[in-house]
Scaffold this active site. Structure first.
Site, PDB file in Angstrom:
ATOM      1  N   ASP A  28       0.873  -1.161   0.000  1.00  0.00           N
ATOM      2  CA  ASP A  28       0.000   0.000   0.000  1.00  0.00           C
ATOM      3  C   ASP A  28       0.927   1.233   0.000  1.00  0.00           C
ATOM      4  OD1 ASP A  28      -2.130   1.818   0.671  1.00  0.00           O
ATOM      5  OD2 ASP A  28      -1.517   1.655   2.771  1.00  0.00           O
ATOM      6  N   ASP A  30      -0.019   5.092   1.083  1.00  0.00           N
ATOM      7  CA  ASP A  30      -0.211   5.985   2.242  1.00  0.00           C
ATOM      8  C   ASP A  30      -0.131   5.222   3.562  1.00  0.00           C
ATOM      9  OD1 ASP A  30      -0.641   8.548   1.131  1.00  0.00           O
ATOM     10  OD2 ASP A  30      -2.632   7.916   0.474  1.00  0.00           O
ATOM     11  N   ARG A  37      -0.297  10.983   2.317  1.00  0.00           N
ATOM     12  CA  ARG A  37      -0.224  12.037   1.311  1.00  0.00           C
ATOM     13  C   ARG A  37       1.145  12.719   1.207  1.00  0.00           C
ATOM     14  NH1 ARG A  37      -2.412  10.649  -1.926  1.00  0.00           N
ATOM     15  NH2 ARG A  37      -2.018  12.511  -3.089  1.00  0.00           N
ATOM     16  N   ARG A 142     -11.426   9.174 -12.072  1.00  0.00           N
ATOM     17  CA  ARG A 142     -10.209   8.437 -12.422  1.00  0.00           C
ATOM     18  C   ARG A 142     -10.598   7.404 -13.466  1.00  0.00           C
ATOM     19  NH1 ARG A 142      -8.327   7.665  -6.130  1.00  0.00           N
ATOM     20  NH2 ARG A 142      -8.062   9.882  -5.683  1.00  0.00           N
ATOM     21  N   ARG A 153     -11.027  17.932  -2.795  1.00  0.00           N
ATOM     22  CA  ARG A 153      -9.677  17.366  -2.768  1.00  0.00           C
ATOM     23  C   ARG A 153      -8.586  18.424  -2.705  1.00  0.00           C
ATOM     24  NH1 ARG A 153      -9.098  12.541  -2.509  1.00  0.00           N
ATOM     25  NH2 ARG A 153      -6.868  12.847  -2.566  1.00  0.00           N
ATOM     26  N   ARG A 160      -7.271  19.272   5.677  1.00  0.00           N
ATOM     27  CA  ARG A 160      -7.461  17.822   5.498  1.00  0.00           C
ATOM     28  C   ARG A 160      -7.486  17.134   6.873  1.00  0.00           C
ATOM     29  NH1 ARG A 160      -5.584  13.296   2.609  1.00  0.00           N
ATOM     30  NH2 ARG A 160      -5.951  14.290   0.616  1.00  0.00           N
ATOM     31  N   SER A 198     -11.947  11.552   1.826  1.00  0.00           N
ATOM     32  CA  SER A 198     -12.747  11.129   0.671  1.00  0.00           C
ATOM     33  C   SER A 198     -13.133   9.666   0.778  1.00  0.00           C
ATOM     34  CB  SER A 198     -11.915  11.338  -0.597  1.00  0.00           C
ATOM     35  OG  SER A 198     -10.797  10.473  -0.576  1.00  0.00           O
ATOM     36  N   ASP A 239      -7.275 -11.645   1.597  1.00  0.00           N
ATOM     37  CA  ASP A 239      -7.403 -12.581   0.477  1.00  0.00           C
ATOM     38  C   ASP A 239      -6.525 -13.815   0.710  1.00  0.00           C
ATOM     39  OD1 ASP A 239      -8.329 -12.239  -2.718  1.00  0.00           O
ATOM     40  OD2 ASP A 239      -6.707 -13.680  -2.354  1.00  0.00           O
TER      41      ASP A 239
HETATM   42  O1  M1P Z   1      -4.809   5.379  -0.539  1.00  0.00           O
HETATM   43  C1  M1P Z   1      -5.861   5.694   0.289  1.00  0.00           C
HETATM   44  C2  M1P Z   1      -6.703   6.813  -0.276  1.00  0.00           C
HETATM   45  O2  M1P Z   1      -5.898   7.964  -0.420  1.00  0.00           O
HETATM   46  C3  M1P Z   1      -6.589   9.094  -0.805  1.00  0.00           C
HETATM   47  O3  M1P Z   1      -7.552   9.387   0.168  1.00  0.00           O
HETATM   48  P1  M1P Z   1      -7.692  10.810   0.901  1.00  0.00           P
HETATM   49  O4  M1P Z   1      -7.327  11.857  -0.079  1.00  0.00           O
HETATM   50  O5  M1P Z   1      -9.112  10.820   1.338  1.00  0.00           O
HETATM   51  O6  M1P Z   1      -6.736  10.769   2.075  1.00  0.00           O
HETATM   52  C4  M1P Z   1      -7.327   8.930  -2.089  1.00  0.00           C
HETATM   53  O7  M1P Z   1      -6.443   9.000  -3.177  1.00  0.00           O
HETATM   54  C5  M1P Z   1      -8.117   7.634  -2.110  1.00  0.00           C
HETATM   55  O8  M1P Z   1      -8.523   7.356  -3.429  1.00  0.00           O
HETATM   56  C6  M1P Z   1      -7.293   6.478  -1.632  1.00  0.00           C
HETATM   57  O9  M1P Z   1      -8.099   5.326  -1.551  1.00  0.00           O
END
Ligand code: M1P
EC number: 5.4.2.8
Length: 263
Positions: A28, A30, A37, A142, A153, A160, A198, A239
């Site tokens: 993954d 983030d 981010r 997307r 966004r 945020r 989001s 999974d």
């Molecule tokens: O990778 C997790 C999520 O990261 C972003 O979420 P947010 O901007 O809400 O922190 C988005 O890019 C989301 O699509 C993604 O699932």
């Protein structure tokens, strides 16, 4: 079937020549490779490079490739050269050894008419939502999904974080998703609250396990996934095809990699 040596770019060791030729490690982004981010650290990049000598590597991110480039492409690195497989938008946009695989389209799947009704409803719902602040880009289209953000966004980093806190107290996203689930039940969509501001919307089955489908027939018999146990990592983590490793931050990921693969 394993990938022939001729498909590997110069300087990239074929899978067959790596210490664990039939193993792949998937990550993954983030909270696993980078803070949420934000950008990856140089130490993380060194870990990923070292790991690629041992086994195949991939990231499986929910966001689009542009965001993953911002986060992982530090010091001019091209992320398509950093991993063997790049899976953006849960693998709906995918690359193998720097080359694009066929993308999957959300609009083609549900049709323009239904898509328009969905987006119109979302925008009306957000317009009626009384939350402390709103910015811009409430729906991000997307390739294989849409991303919906009640605050928008393009809010700033502090906004945020404040929204995430507000949402935890008021359940804005959870309620929103409940309404959509009921109203658009006929579209058979999944709603995934994976980040801070989001949620993602895509057809059932187009979660991160979609990326595993891309790896079928690639010759891996051990597939590790590093990420959260929950949110948009839940399905791939659970999974049966993967060995799931729950991590809490990039430092945790590097510690696990040191213990399991890089000694
Ligand atoms: O990778 C997790 C999520 O990261 C972003 O979420 P947010 O901007 O809400 O922190 C988005 O890019 C989301 O699509 C993604 O699932």
């Amino acid at each position: 079937m394993s990938t022939p040596a001729s498909q590997f770019p110069p300087g990239v060791k074929p899978f067959a020549d790596r210490q664990r030729p039939k193993t792949i490690c998937m990550f993954d982004v983030d909270g696993t490779l980078t803070p949420a981010r934000l950008k990856a650290s140089p130490t993380m990049i060194s870990h990923l490079k070292a790991l690629r000598e041992v086994c195949a590597t991939a990231f499986v991110g929910g966001s689009d490739l542009v965001k993953q480039e911002e986060q992982l492409g530090i010091d001019g690195i091209n992320i398509l050269d950093l991993f063997d497989y790049c899976f953006a938008e849960n693998g709906l946009t995918a690359y193998k050894l720097g080359k694009a695989l066929t993308p999957t389209s959300f609009i083609k799947h549900i049709g323009e008419e239904e898509y328009k009704k969905l987006v119109n409803f979302i925008l009306h719902y957000i317009a009626d939502l009384d939350i402390p602040i709103k910015r811009g880009t409430f729906v991000e289209f997307r390739n294989g999904m849409i991303n919906v953000s009640p605050i928008g966004r393009n809010c700033a980093q502090d906004e945020r974080i404040a929204f995430e806190k507000y949402d935890l107290e008021h359940g804005i996203r959870t309620k929103f998703v409940e309404v959509l689930r009921e109203k658009f039940a006929h579209l058979n969509l999944t709603y995934s609250i994976g980040g801070q501001i989001s949620f993602d919307v895509f057809p059932v089955g187009w979660d991160k396990t979609y990326a595993l489908g891309r790896l079928e027939g690639e010759g891996f018999d051990e597939m590790h996934f590093f990420g959260d146990k929950g949110g948009n990592d839940y399905e791939i983590y659970e999974d049966p095809r993967t060995i799931g490793h729950a991590v809490t931050c990039p430092e945790d990921t590097m510690k696990l990699l040191d213990e399991l693969f890089l000694h």
